[in-house]
Design a protein around this motif. Structure first.
Motif, PDB file in Angstrom:
ATOM      1  N   THR A  98       0.772  -1.728  -0.128  1.00 38.28           N
ATOM      2  CA  THR A  98      -0.412   0.336   0.215  1.00 38.28           C
ATOM      3  C   THR A  98       0.895   1.840   0.187  1.00 38.28           C
ATOM      4  OG1 THR A  98       0.069  -0.273   1.725  1.00 38.28           O
ATOM      5  CG2 THR A  98      -1.986  -1.581   1.198  1.00 38.28           C
ATOM      6  N   VAL A  99       2.135   1.367   0.968  1.00 37.73           N
ATOM      7  CA  VAL A  99       3.038   1.767   0.620  1.00 37.73           C
ATOM      8  C   VAL A  99       4.160   2.394  -0.865  1.00 37.73           C
ATOM      9  CG1 VAL A  99       5.000   3.213   2.025  1.00 37.73           C
ATOM     10  CG2 VAL A  99       3.015   2.435   3.314  1.00 37.73           C
ATOM     11  N   CYS A 100       4.135   1.331  -1.401  1.00 40.45           N
ATOM     12  CA  CYS A 100       4.987   1.479  -2.656  1.00 40.45           C
ATOM     13  C   CYS A 100       4.345  -0.372  -2.750  1.00 40.45           C
ATOM     14  CB  CYS A 100       6.341   1.109  -1.937  1.00 40.45           C
ATOM     15  SG  CYS A 100       7.529   1.600  -3.356  1.00 40.45           S
ATOM     16  N   ASN A 101       3.818   0.535  -4.559  1.00 43.96           N
ATOM     17  CA  ASN A 101       3.496  -1.369  -5.133  1.00 43.96           C
ATOM     18  C   ASN A 101       4.091  -1.393  -5.982  1.00 43.96           C
ATOM     19  OD1 ASN A 101       2.899   0.333  -6.844  1.00 43.96           O
ATOM     20  ND2 ASN A 101       0.247   0.390  -7.154  1.00 43.96           N
ATOM     21  N   ASP A 102       5.194  -1.015  -6.565  1.00 46.43           N
ATOM     22  CA  ASP A 102       6.012  -1.057  -7.517  1.00 46.43           C
ATOM     23  C   ASP A 102       7.737  -1.155  -7.353  1.00 46.43           C
ATOM     24  OD1 ASP A 102       8.163  -1.066  -9.233  1.00 46.43           O
ATOM     25  OD2 ASP A 102       7.837   1.070  -9.738  1.00 46.43           O
ATOM     26  N   PRO A 103       8.193  -2.868  -7.294  1.00 48.59           N
ATOM     27  CA  PRO A 103       9.015  -3.051  -7.082  1.00 48.59           C
ATOM     28  C   PRO A 103      10.543  -2.676  -6.970  1.00 48.59           C
ATOM     29  CG  PRO A 103       7.726  -4.841  -7.974  1.00 48.59           C
ATOM     30  CD  PRO A 103       7.297  -4.300  -8.193  1.00 48.59           C
ATOM     31  N   TYR A 104      10.309  -2.036  -8.366  1.00 57.35           N
ATOM     32  CA  TYR A 104      11.850  -1.563  -8.751  1.00 57.35           C
ATOM     33  C   TYR A 104      11.976  -0.310  -7.937  1.00 57.35           C
ATOM     34  CZ  TYR A 104      15.331   1.042 -11.960  1.00 57.35           C
ATOM     35  OH  TYR A 104      16.667   1.257 -12.387  1.00 57.35           O
ATOM     36  N   MET A 105      10.949   0.402  -7.763  1.00 59.53           N
ATOM     37  CA  MET A 105      10.537   1.430  -6.778  1.00 59.53           C
ATOM     38  C   MET A 105      11.606   1.708  -5.683  1.00 59.53           C
ATOM     39  SD  MET A 105      10.833   4.889  -5.579  1.00 59.53           S
ATOM     40  CE  MET A 105       9.247   5.850  -7.239  1.00 59.53           C
ATOM     41  N   LEU A 106      10.919  -0.044  -4.752  1.00 64.48           N
ATOM     42  CA  LEU A 106      11.379  -0.117  -3.862  1.00 64.48           C
ATOM     43  C   LEU A 106      12.721  -0.584  -2.848  1.00 64.48           C
ATOM     44  CD1 LEU A 106      10.580  -0.500  -1.023  1.00 64.48           C
ATOM     45  CD2 LEU A 106      10.084  -2.859  -1.327  1.00 64.48           C
ATOM     46  N   ALA A 107      13.174  -1.445  -4.969  1.00 65.27           N
ATOM     47  CA  ALA A 107      14.518  -1.638  -4.830  1.00 65.27           C
ATOM     48  C   ALA A 107      15.306  -0.055  -4.940  1.00 65.27           C
ATOM     49  CB  ALA A 107      14.915  -2.603  -6.413  1.00 65.27           C
ATOM     50  N   GLN A 108      14.968   0.957  -5.181  1.00 64.01           N
ATOM     51  CA  GLN A 108      15.857   2.138  -5.285  1.00 64.01           C
ATOM     52  C   GLN A 108      15.760   2.397  -3.818  1.00 64.01           C
ATOM     53  OE1 GLN A 108      13.396   4.477  -7.999  1.00 64.01           O
ATOM     54  NE2 GLN A 108      15.040   3.440 -10.019  1.00 64.01           N
ATOM     55  N   ILE A 136       9.880 -10.926  -3.645  1.00 66.58           N
ATOM     56  CA  ILE A 136      10.879 -11.557  -5.152  1.00 66.58           C
ATOM     57  C   ILE A 136      10.755 -11.091  -6.636  1.00 66.58           C
ATOM     58  CG2 ILE A 136      10.818 -13.247  -6.922  1.00 66.58           C
ATOM     59  CD1 ILE A 136       9.234 -15.477  -5.338  1.00 66.58           C
ATOM     60  N   ASP A 137      10.190 -10.356  -6.456  1.00 68.21           N
ATOM     61  CA  ASP A 137      10.172  -9.355  -7.622  1.00 68.21           C
ATOM     62  C   ASP A 137      11.668  -7.883  -6.955  1.00 68.21           C
ATOM     63  OD1 ASP A 137       9.020 -10.352 -10.092  1.00 68.21           O
ATOM     64  OD2 ASP A 137       7.077  -9.406  -9.514  1.00 68.21           O
ATOM     65  N   VAL A 138      11.562  -7.422  -6.390  1.00 67.36           N
ATOM     66  CA  VAL A 138      12.096  -6.542  -5.271  1.00 67.36           C
ATOM     67  C   VAL A 138      13.488  -7.465  -5.375  1.00 67.36           C
ATOM     68  CG1 VAL A 138      12.718  -5.782  -3.064  1.00 67.36           C
ATOM     69  CG2 VAL A 138      10.469  -5.603  -4.282  1.00 67.36           C
ATOM     70  N   ALA A 139      13.701  -8.187  -4.928  1.00 72.31           N
ATOM     71  CA  ALA A 139      15.239  -9.107  -4.609  1.00 72.31           C
ATOM     72  C   ALA A 139      15.433  -9.043  -5.927  1.00 72.31           C
ATOM     73  CB  ALA A 139      14.938 -10.491  -4.257  1.00 72.31           C
ATOM     74  N   ARG A 140      14.557  -9.269  -6.958  1.00 75.46           N
ATOM     75  CA  ARG A 140      15.409  -8.859  -8.580  1.00 75.46           C
ATOM     76  C   ARG A 140      15.809  -7.802  -8.969  1.00 75.46           C
ATOM     77  NH1 ARG A 140      11.638 -11.223 -13.273  1.00 75.46           N
ATOM     78  NH2 ARG A 140      11.372  -9.314 -12.618  1.00 75.46           N
ATOM     79  N   GLU A 141      14.395  -6.960  -9.060  1.00 79.28           N
ATOM     80  CA  GLU A 141      15.979  -5.511  -9.362  1.00 79.28           C
ATOM     81  C   GLU A 141      16.556  -5.447  -8.392  1.00 79.28           C
ATOM     82  OE1 GLU A 141      14.510  -3.939 -11.601  1.00 79.28           O
ATOM     83  OE2 GLU A 141      12.559  -5.374 -12.211  1.00 79.28           O
ATOM     84  N   CYS A 142      17.150  -5.496  -7.107  1.00 79.19           N
ATOM     85  CA  CYS A 142      18.239  -5.127  -5.958  1.00 79.19           C
ATOM     86  C   CYS A 142      19.473  -5.841  -6.904  1.00 79.19           C
ATOM     87  CB  CYS A 142      18.183  -5.973  -4.542  1.00 79.19           C
ATOM     88  SG  CYS A 142      16.577  -5.060  -3.893  1.00 79.19           S
ATOM     89  N   PHE A 143      19.005  -6.997  -7.177  1.00 77.76           N
ATOM     90  CA  PHE A 143      19.783  -7.788  -8.466  1.00 77.76           C
ATOM     91  C   PHE A 143      20.727  -7.358  -9.631  1.00 77.76           C
ATOM     92  CE2 PHE A 143      21.375 -10.204 -11.497  1.00 77.76           C
ATOM     93  CZ  PHE A 143      23.178 -11.682 -10.479  1.00 77.76           C
ATOM     94  N   ASN A 144      19.813  -6.499 -10.365  1.00 76.50           N
ATOM     95  CA  ASN A 144      20.045  -5.762 -11.371  1.00 76.50           C
ATOM     96  C   ASN A 144      20.556  -4.335 -11.371  1.00 76.50           C
ATOM     97  OD1 ASN A 144      18.802  -8.222 -12.965  1.00 76.50           O
ATOM     98  ND2 ASN A 144      16.329  -7.071 -12.667  1.00 76.50           N
ATOM     99  N   ILE A 145      20.361  -4.120 -10.152  1.00 73.44           N
ATOM    100  CA  ILE A 145      20.685  -2.659  -9.673  1.00 73.44           C
ATOM    101  C   ILE A 145      22.024  -2.840  -8.858  1.00 73.44           C
ATOM    102  CG2 ILE A 145      21.227  -1.129  -8.332  1.00 73.44           C
ATOM    103  CD1 ILE A 145      18.195  -0.758  -7.637  1.00 73.44           C
TER     104      ILE A 145
END
Length: 432
Positions: A159-169, A248-257
């Protein structure tokens, strides 16, 4: 710079590789060299080599001594500013600076710049530590509430952040900020004990400070528990499954970053027993992406897959044209472990009593690489609301996680049933 052999080459079947120093050496005033690289020597010989006297100057041109001392002070205060939180160190610095600056206007201005820059860095550190204290106080207060009513929280991360890429950032923002405040001397102070051969009673060992390093380790633990809390908190199975897929999507974005520390914290949170036992929930999750991430961070063969990925990220950083490509955030606990075993695996002194420079070159190499990574500026835009949630949202204790897990999917064996009974008994007593 002296060339250091691979770490593995420094050991044989008995541990320390003493044959490393049996090659031809040149003795120069008690300092031993091999191929023009300093291997070992006594502290007395090193000091004698560096300190000028009537007959000897490290640099034959006396006029260059003062500029070189200024260069040394500049590098010292920029690389190890926390050394000067000690009032004795700061007093000695000012006394030395005053001697250098006397009679030369240019040197006086340089000295002022060094001290002013140092004071700004120390003030920034103090402000950062005050912010950390406030964040920890807020989190602790909310945790007390959770111990009474583990299901009392309505808002979740999606509810605070529904975008995994944004959370990874935003996770990367936190990681880089906390890394930036870790001084290289904290690694030394965390592991290196006072040399029993060193009889100097006036050393500043009482000033051991590793608070920023410890705060970073605590952040990893908090993120792991936050992930587990967010997964165990929803009452409905489909909501728990959705939360797992989100992380899982957040973790994948962290890996890519290149943010391997947050990646491992997220995986650790999802592998905690209260989460991993939720078999009905996991049955609704598409785990193919998670399996790939787990493979990348597989601890077998001394984290070989991760180390390969880290080398790739480090190589990308060296040739990067933007801060986005420069990001390398290592799995910090493993970095600490590597430095610890290097420190413990090699002696500080050789059998002849000389300082083992090979060991300290290798330690410096690892810490220097870390220092390069931590200086990268985060290229992503900050979102204060998301950062606030990540840093202060309440998390379940381990017992609260098990309580929530058992309430979602009941105990399946005698061990779980006994734990469930004990937890309910304790919870009833706390709640009344």
């Amino acid at each position: 710079m002296p060339q250091t052999p691979p770490f593995a080459a420094m050991f044989d079947s008995s541990g320390y590789n003493r044959n490393l120093y049996q090659s031809k050496e040149d003795n120069c005033g008690g300092l031993y060299y091999h191929d023009n690289n300093l291997l070992s020597g006594s502290l007395e010989a090193l000091i004698q080599h560096l300190v000028p006297n009537v007959d000897y100057y490290p640099d034959s041109r006396i006029r260059k001594i003062a500029p070189k001392i200024l260069q040394l002070l500049t590098e010292w205060t920029e690389t190890f500013p926390y050394d000067f939180r000690d009032e004795r160190m700061m007093r000695n610095l000012k006394e030395l600076a005053q001697r250098i600056a006397s009679g030369d206007e240019m040197y006086r201005k340089n000295v002022q710049q060094i001290i002013q820059s140092l004071i700004r860095k120390l003030a920034s550190l103090s402000q950062y530590e005050e912010v950390l204290a406030k964040i920890n106080a807020t989190s602790t207060d909310r945790l007390t509430v959770l111990k009474i009513k583990p299901q009392s929280i309505q808002r979740d991360i999606i509810t605070v952040c529904n975008d995994p890429y944004m959370l990874a950032q935003q996770l990367t923002h936190i990681e880089l900020e906390r890394l930036n405040y870790i001084g290289p001397e904290e690694f030394v102070q965390a592991f290196v004990q006072k040399d029993p051969l060193d009889n100097d009673k006036s050393c500043y060992a009482d000033q051991k400070k590793t608070r920023n390093l410890e705060a970073y380790v605590e952040w990893f633990n908090r993120l792991s528990y936050l992930v587990a809390t967010e997964i165990c908190m929803p009452v409905k199975k489909k909501h728990r499954a959705r939360m797992i897929e989100y992380f899982i999507d957040v973790a994948r974005e962290c890996f890519n970053i290149g943010n391997f520390n947050s990646l491992m914290a997220i995986i650790s949170g999802m592998n905690m027993s209260p989460v991993s036992r939720l078999k009905k929930t996991w049955a609704k999750v598409k785990t193919a992406k998670f399996d790939i991430l787990e493979h990348q961070m597989d601890p077998s063969s001394n984290f070989n897959n991760y180390r390969t990925a880290l080398r790739g990220a480090a190589q990308r950083s060296l040739t990067a044209h933007s801060n986005r490509e420069k990001i390398v955030i290592p799995f910090f606990s493993l970095l600490i472990k590597d430095i610890y075993f290097l420190n413990e695996g090699c002696a500080n002194r050789l059998p002849n009593g000389h300082v083992n420079f090979e060991k300290f070159w290798e330690l410096a190499k690892q810490v220097s690489e870390f220092m390069t990574w931590k200086q990268v500026e985060c290229p992503f835009e900050k979102d204060r609301k998301i950062l606030q949630y990540l840093l202060t949202a309440p998390v379940f204790s381990e017992d609260a996680l098990y309580m929530a897990s058992y309430e979602s999917e009941g105990p399946e064996n005698h061990i779980e049933k006994d734990r469930w009974k004990t937890l309910r008994f304790v919870w009833d007593r706390v709640s009344t």
